[in-house]
Scaffold this motif. Structure first.
Motif, PDB file in Angstrom:
ATOM      1  N   GLY A   1       0.813  -1.217   0.000  1.00  0.00           N
ATOM      2  CA  GLY A   1       0.000   0.000   0.000  1.00  0.00           C
ATOM      3  C   GLY A   1       0.843   1.262   0.000  1.00  0.00           C
ATOM      4  N   GLN A   2       1.913   1.254   0.791  1.00  0.00           N
ATOM      5  CA  GLN A   2       2.796   2.422   0.844  1.00  0.00           C
ATOM      6  C   GLN A   2       3.522   2.609  -0.495  1.00  0.00           C
ATOM      7  OE1 GLN A   2       4.842   0.913   4.339  1.00  0.00           O
ATOM      8  NE2 GLN A   2       4.181   2.694   5.524  1.00  0.00           N
ATOM      9  N   GLN A   3       3.953   1.507  -1.093  1.00  0.00           N
ATOM     10  CA  GLN A   3       4.602   1.603  -2.400  1.00  0.00           C
ATOM     11  C   GLN A   3       3.630   2.165  -3.435  1.00  0.00           C
ATOM     12  OE1 GLN A   3       6.698  -2.013  -3.640  1.00  0.00           O
ATOM     13  NE2 GLN A   3       6.924  -2.600  -1.493  1.00  0.00           N
ATOM     14  N   HIS A   4       2.383   1.688  -3.387  1.00  0.00           N
ATOM     15  CA  HIS A   4       1.380   2.163  -4.347  1.00  0.00           C
ATOM     16  C   HIS A   4       1.152   3.668  -4.210  1.00  0.00           C
ATOM     17  CE1 HIS A   4      -2.237   2.473  -6.759  1.00  0.00           C
ATOM     18  NE2 HIS A   4      -2.873   2.971  -5.702  1.00  0.00           N
ATOM     19  N   GLU A   5       1.114   4.170  -2.987  1.00  0.00           N
ATOM     20  CA  GLU A   5       0.907   5.613  -2.782  1.00  0.00           C
ATOM     21  C   GLU A   5       2.035   6.417  -3.419  1.00  0.00           C
ATOM     22  OE1 GLU A   5       0.534   6.181   1.386  1.00  0.00           O
ATOM     23  OE2 GLU A   5      -1.418   5.166   1.548  1.00  0.00           O
ATOM     24  N   ASP A   6       3.288   5.944  -3.222  1.00  0.00           N
ATOM     25  CA  ASP A   6       4.425   6.631  -3.850  1.00  0.00           C
ATOM     26  C   ASP A   6       4.334   6.540  -5.374  1.00  0.00           C
ATOM     27  OD1 ASP A   6       5.321   7.182  -1.339  1.00  0.00           O
ATOM     28  OD2 ASP A   6       6.959   5.714  -1.346  1.00  0.00           O
ATOM     29  N   ASN A   7       3.985   5.345  -5.854  1.00  0.00           N
ATOM     30  CA  ASN A   7       3.876   5.167  -7.305  1.00  0.00           C
ATOM     31  C   ASN A   7       2.771   6.045  -7.897  1.00  0.00           C
ATOM     32  OD1 ASN A   7       5.895   3.240  -7.255  1.00  0.00           O
ATOM     33  ND2 ASN A   7       4.503   1.491  -7.272  1.00  0.00           N
ATOM     34  N   GLN A   8       1.666   6.164  -7.172  1.00  0.00           N
ATOM     35  CA  GLN A   8       0.538   6.956  -7.670  1.00  0.00           C
ATOM     36  C   GLN A   8       0.932   8.418  -7.838  1.00  0.00           C
ATOM     37  OE1 GLN A   8      -2.804   5.779  -8.397  1.00  0.00           O
ATOM     38  NE2 GLN A   8      -2.791   7.783  -9.385  1.00  0.00           N
ATOM     39  N   ARG A   9       1.643   8.961  -6.853  1.00  0.00           N
ATOM     40  CA  ARG A   9       2.069  10.367  -6.946  1.00  0.00           C
ATOM     41  C   ARG A   9       3.045  10.553  -8.108  1.00  0.00           C
ATOM     42  NH1 ARG A   9       1.746   9.937  -1.184  1.00  0.00           N
ATOM     43  NH2 ARG A   9       3.908   9.200  -1.066  1.00  0.00           N
ATOM     44  N   ALA A  10       3.981   9.585  -8.271  1.00  0.00           N
ATOM     45  CA  ALA A  10       4.946   9.674  -9.365  1.00  0.00           C
ATOM     46  C   ALA A  10       4.246   9.554 -10.719  1.00  0.00           C
ATOM     47  CB  ALA A  10       6.011   8.586  -9.211  1.00  0.00           C
ATOM     48  N   ALA A  11       3.272   8.669 -10.813  1.00  0.00           N
ATOM     49  CA  ALA A  11       2.559   8.473 -12.072  1.00  0.00           C
ATOM     50  C   ALA A  11       1.812   9.743 -12.475  1.00  0.00           C
ATOM     51  CB  ALA A  11       1.588   7.301 -11.932  1.00  0.00           C
ATOM     52  N   GLU A  12       1.215  10.427 -11.508  1.00  0.00           N
ATOM     53  CA  GLU A  12       0.489  11.659 -11.815  1.00  0.00           C
ATOM     54  C   GLU A  12       1.442  12.716 -12.357  1.00  0.00           C
ATOM     55  OE1 GLU A  12      -1.420  12.627  -8.174  1.00  0.00           O
ATOM     56  OE2 GLU A  12      -2.992  11.084  -8.364  1.00  0.00           O
ATOM     57  N   ARG A  13       2.653  12.786 -11.771  1.00  0.00           N
ATOM     58  CA  ARG A  13       3.623  13.787 -12.234  1.00  0.00           C
ATOM     59  C   ARG A  13       4.092  13.497 -13.656  1.00  0.00           C
ATOM     60  NH1 ARG A  13       5.733  13.166  -6.974  1.00  0.00           N
ATOM     61  NH2 ARG A  13       7.431  11.857  -7.777  1.00  0.00           N
ATOM     62  N   HIS A  14       4.150  12.196 -14.033  1.00  0.00           N
ATOM     63  CA  HIS A  14       4.667  11.816 -15.345  1.00  0.00           C
ATOM     64  C   HIS A  14       3.560  11.484 -16.349  1.00  0.00           C
ATOM     65  CE1 HIS A  14       8.283  11.304 -12.853  1.00  0.00           C
ATOM     66  NE2 HIS A  14       8.986  11.455 -13.979  1.00  0.00           N
ATOM     67  N   GLY A  15       2.325  11.771 -15.973  1.00  0.00           N
ATOM     68  CA  GLY A  15       1.218  11.569 -16.908  1.00  0.00           C
ATOM     69  C   GLY A  15       0.912  10.114 -17.192  1.00  0.00           C
ATOM     70  N   ILE A  16       1.017   9.268 -16.182  1.00  0.00           N
ATOM     71  CA  ILE A  16       0.751   7.832 -16.339  1.00  0.00           C
ATOM     72  C   ILE A  16      -0.518   7.481 -15.574  1.00  0.00           C
ATOM     73  CG2 ILE A  16       1.630   5.495 -15.946  1.00  0.00           C
ATOM     74  CD1 ILE A  16       4.457   6.670 -15.976  1.00  0.00           C
ATOM     75  N   THR A  17      -1.438   6.819 -16.222  1.00  0.00           N
ATOM     76  CA  THR A  17      -2.662   6.346 -15.564  1.00  0.00           C
ATOM     77  C   THR A  17      -2.463   4.889 -15.179  1.00  0.00           C
ATOM     78  OG1 THR A  17      -4.047   7.823 -16.891  1.00  0.00           O
ATOM     79  CG2 THR A  17      -5.135   5.954 -15.817  1.00  0.00           C
ATOM     80  N   LEU A  18      -2.549   4.622 -13.870  1.00  0.00           N
ATOM     81  CA  LEU A  18      -2.284   3.268 -13.384  1.00  0.00           C
ATOM     82  C   LEU A  18      -3.514   2.383 -13.537  1.00  0.00           C
ATOM     83  CD1 LEU A  18      -0.235   3.973 -10.108  1.00  0.00           C
ATOM     84  CD2 LEU A  18       0.611   3.329 -12.376  1.00  0.00           C
ATOM     85  N   LEU A  19      -3.276   1.178 -14.050  1.00  0.00           N
ATOM     86  CA  LEU A  19      -4.325   0.172 -14.201  1.00  0.00           C
ATOM     87  C   LEU A  19      -4.152  -0.896 -13.117  1.00  0.00           C
ATOM     88  CD1 LEU A  19      -4.153  -0.176 -18.103  1.00  0.00           C
ATOM     89  CD2 LEU A  19      -5.573   1.383 -16.743  1.00  0.00           C
ATOM     90  N   GLU A  20      -4.795  -2.040 -13.303  1.00  0.00           N
ATOM     91  CA  GLU A  20      -4.730  -3.108 -12.310  1.00  0.00           C
ATOM     92  C   GLU A  20      -3.278  -3.533 -12.071  1.00  0.00           C
ATOM     93  OE1 GLU A  20      -6.096  -7.801 -11.754  1.00  0.00           O
ATOM     94  OE2 GLU A  20      -6.523  -6.723 -13.616  1.00  0.00           O
ATOM     95  N   PRO A  21      -2.837  -3.613 -10.788  1.00  0.00           N
ATOM     96  CA  PRO A  21      -1.437  -3.954 -10.500  1.00  0.00           C
ATOM     97  C   PRO A  21      -1.206  -5.466 -10.447  1.00  0.00           C
ATOM     98  CG  PRO A  21      -2.555  -3.472  -8.450  1.00  0.00           C
ATOM     99  CD  PRO A  21      -3.578  -3.266  -9.557  1.00  0.00           C
ATOM    100  N   TYR A  22       0.052  -5.835 -10.537  1.00  0.00           N
ATOM    101  CA  TYR A  22       0.507  -7.177 -10.147  1.00  0.00           C
ATOM    102  C   TYR A  22       0.982  -7.034  -8.703  1.00  0.00           C
ATOM    103  CZ  TYR A  22       0.659  -8.094 -15.190  1.00  0.00           C
ATOM    104  OH  TYR A  22       0.346  -8.231 -16.514  1.00  0.00           O
ATOM    105  N   GLU A  23       0.538  -7.924  -7.825  1.00  0.00           N
ATOM    106  CA  GLU A  23       0.813  -7.706  -6.397  1.00  0.00           C
ATOM    107  C   GLU A  23       1.002  -9.032  -5.675  1.00  0.00           C
ATOM    108  OE1 GLU A  23      -1.242  -5.417  -2.558  1.00  0.00           O
ATOM    109  OE2 GLU A  23      -2.305  -5.579  -4.473  1.00  0.00           O
ATOM    110  N   GLU A  24       2.166  -9.180  -5.024  1.00  0.00           N
ATOM    111  CA  GLU A  24       2.399 -10.357  -4.188  1.00  0.00           C
ATOM    112  C   GLU A  24       1.669 -10.168  -2.864  1.00  0.00           C
ATOM    113  OE1 GLU A  24       3.731 -12.790  -5.550  1.00  0.00           O
ATOM    114  OE2 GLU A  24       4.869 -11.921  -7.203  1.00  0.00           O
ATOM    115  N   GLN A  25       0.978 -11.218  -2.408  1.00  0.00           N
ATOM    116  CA  GLN A  25       0.164 -11.099  -1.209  1.00  0.00           C
ATOM    117  C   GLN A  25       0.959 -11.318   0.083  1.00  0.00           C
ATOM    118  OE1 GLN A  25      -2.973  -9.983  -1.345  1.00  0.00           O
ATOM    119  NE2 GLN A  25      -2.570  -9.801  -3.555  1.00  0.00           N
TER     120      GLN A  25
END
Length: 480
Positions: free
Chosen positions: A21-45
């Motif tokens: 979850g913490q990684q996703h939050e960082d990734n989400q902010r970075a994606a917004e800055r670089h114009g990337i729309t995030l879709l369904e992730p691959y995620e180890e449980q």
């Protein structure tokens, strides 16, 4: 652009976990800055290592690779929180970069603050360098862990999950594990388990007894048969550290006396006890399965005929005989045998203290020589082979010395089922049927009282005393 994340739990140098979850939050902010729309992730449980030392597979990483191969990735960019989230193996990382390049997919690393193109030689070199660094760090960490584990084992320090009955002792300042100690509430349960097993009680009866008294495991549930069996073989209770199959003196105090521990191990593993183990259900008869038919050598079981109990050949039905009369004779023979002082002394082996001291000194010497050989650093291939042979030889000597020590210091379990004296009959009667059955399986052998066989009546269609149909097979020179 669209992107899909690959998320895997991370642990930083301080030992703190960076959740998905913490990684996703960082990734989400970075994606917004670089114009990337995030879709369904691959995620180890769960936290799974990405190094070559991992013992578990990464299910979603395998799905990511499969999707890249099949053209199912469905996005423009693979987003990673840091490059080591993808892999700590150079070969695996290079394979993924090849697939990304073939599909024209970019890779964004949030911790770097930039997007890479695997088709760009300079970008690819940077990503490969990251993989080399990650693999090198993993190798150093693995080497350090193995070295520390070996050193801790040599010193007899505890390792792994603290078993039920013991509790960890930590340094109050650093939080470092110092040792284990007896848990005042749970250690008595372990000691009682071992003592009951040495008396011959079954796991089933002990499981039932503990449940009736409300004794539960750490999860608050009653102990199962298998859980108690696992605990009964745990060397940590006798203050042994196990390292690569070798028993090492632990630094903590035992909660089970070592003589008691080894008694129980023999009871659980000896063929005599395995072969005479009762079928599932309650044990009702102490001599069934031990007495045999003299006609076909098959086992004899109990049957009911017209309201009376009889022994009958279970293999071919060769013989039938009155059970209570046979039991009375057999019990009388066993009690008379156990009441003899010479028999008690023979069964309850007591080692010469000098012999025990000699074996223990031999064991200590072999262990010291083994430790020295294992710590040598060979400079040539021939030296390496020589030290490997020496280590193997010394490990064999250590194992032999440990076996000798156990044989010298472990008394027969019969000593704890029965003791000599005028009240031996009273103690036999008070013992559980399962304990009497184990004792009978040991005593009714050619080496001790004799193997008991029942033959056909010598007079056809005429009832004769049971003693005339009982044959005792003994080894030569065995006392009557």
């Amino acid at each position: 652009m669209t992107g899909r994340e690959y998320l895997r739990v991370s642990k930083d140098r301080s030992g703190r976990m960076k959740s998905n979850g913490q990684q996703h939050e960082d990734n989400q902010r970075a994606a917004e800055r670089h114009g990337i729309t995030l879709l369904e992730p691959y995620e180890e449980q769960e936290a799974v290592s990405a190094s070559r030392y991992a013992r578990k597979t990464r299910d979603d990483f395998e799905r990511l690779i499969s999707d890249l191969k099949a053209g199912r990735f469905g996005a423009d960019v693979l987003v990673l929180w840091e490059s080591s989230r993808g892999s700590r193996r150079v070969g695996e990382w290079a394979t993924m970069l090849d697939l990304l390049e073939d599909r024209g997919i970019l890779i964004h690393v949030t911790s770097h603050g930039r997007t890479y193109d695997p088709a760009n030689p300079r970008d690819r070199r940077s990503l490969i360098d990251d993989a080399n660094d990650s693999e090198y760090e993993s190798a150093k960490t693995s080497m350090r862990i193995r070295r520390d584990m070996k050193a801790n084992a040599a010193e007899g320090r505890p390792h792994g999950v603290c078993p039920y009955g013991l509790r960890p002792v930590h340094d109050q300042r650093t939080g470092r594990l110092i040792t284990w100690e007896a848990d005042p509430d749970k250690a008595p349960v372990i000691e009682e388990l071992f003592k009951r097993l040495r008396k011959g009680e079954s796991f089933k009866s002990i499981t039932k007894l503990f449940a009736e008294r409300g004794i539960t495991n750490r999860k608050g549930k009653p102990f199962s048969h298998q859980h108690l069996r696992d605990m009964a073989t745990k060397a940590a209770y006798a203050a042994y550290r196990v390292y690569k199959g070798e028993l090492i003196e632990g630094i903590w105090e035992p909660i089970v006396d070592r003589d008691l521990f080894w008694d129980v191990q023999r009871i659980l593993t000896e063929p005599a006890h395995q072969s005479s183990a009762p079928r599932p259900g309650r044990v009702l008869h102490e001599y069934t399965g031990t007495i045999r038919c003299d006609v076909c050598s098959g086992p004899i079981g109990t049957v009911g005929t017209r309201g009376r109990a009889e022994y009958k050949c279970q293999k071919n039905g060769c013989i039938r005989i009155n059970k209570p009369e046979v039991d009375q004779v057999v019990t009388g023979v066993i009690l008379a045998y156990l009441s003899r002082r010479d028999v008690y002394q023979a069964l309850n082996r007591r080692a010469d203290p000098a012999a025990v001291a000699e074996v223990r000194a031999e064991l200590a010497r072999h262990r010291a020589e083994l430790a020295k050989a294992e710590n040598q650093t060979p400079t040539t291939v021939d030296e390496a082979r020589m030290f490997a042979r020496l280590v193997e030889e010394l490990r064999g000597k250590v194992a032999d010395a440990e076996r000798k020590q156990r044989e010298l210091t472990t008394p027969s379990e019969l000593n704890h089922l029965m003791e000599p004296g005028a009240d031996v009959a009273k103690r036999w009667k008070a013992a559980p049927v399962s304990a009497r059955r184990k004792a009978a399986a040991i005593l009714l052998t050619p080496e001790l009282i004799g193997e008991l066989r029942i033959t056909r009546s010598p007079v056809k269609n005429h009832r004769v005393p049971v003693t005339q149909r009982m044959i005792w097979r003994r080894e030569p020179n065995q006392p009557s």
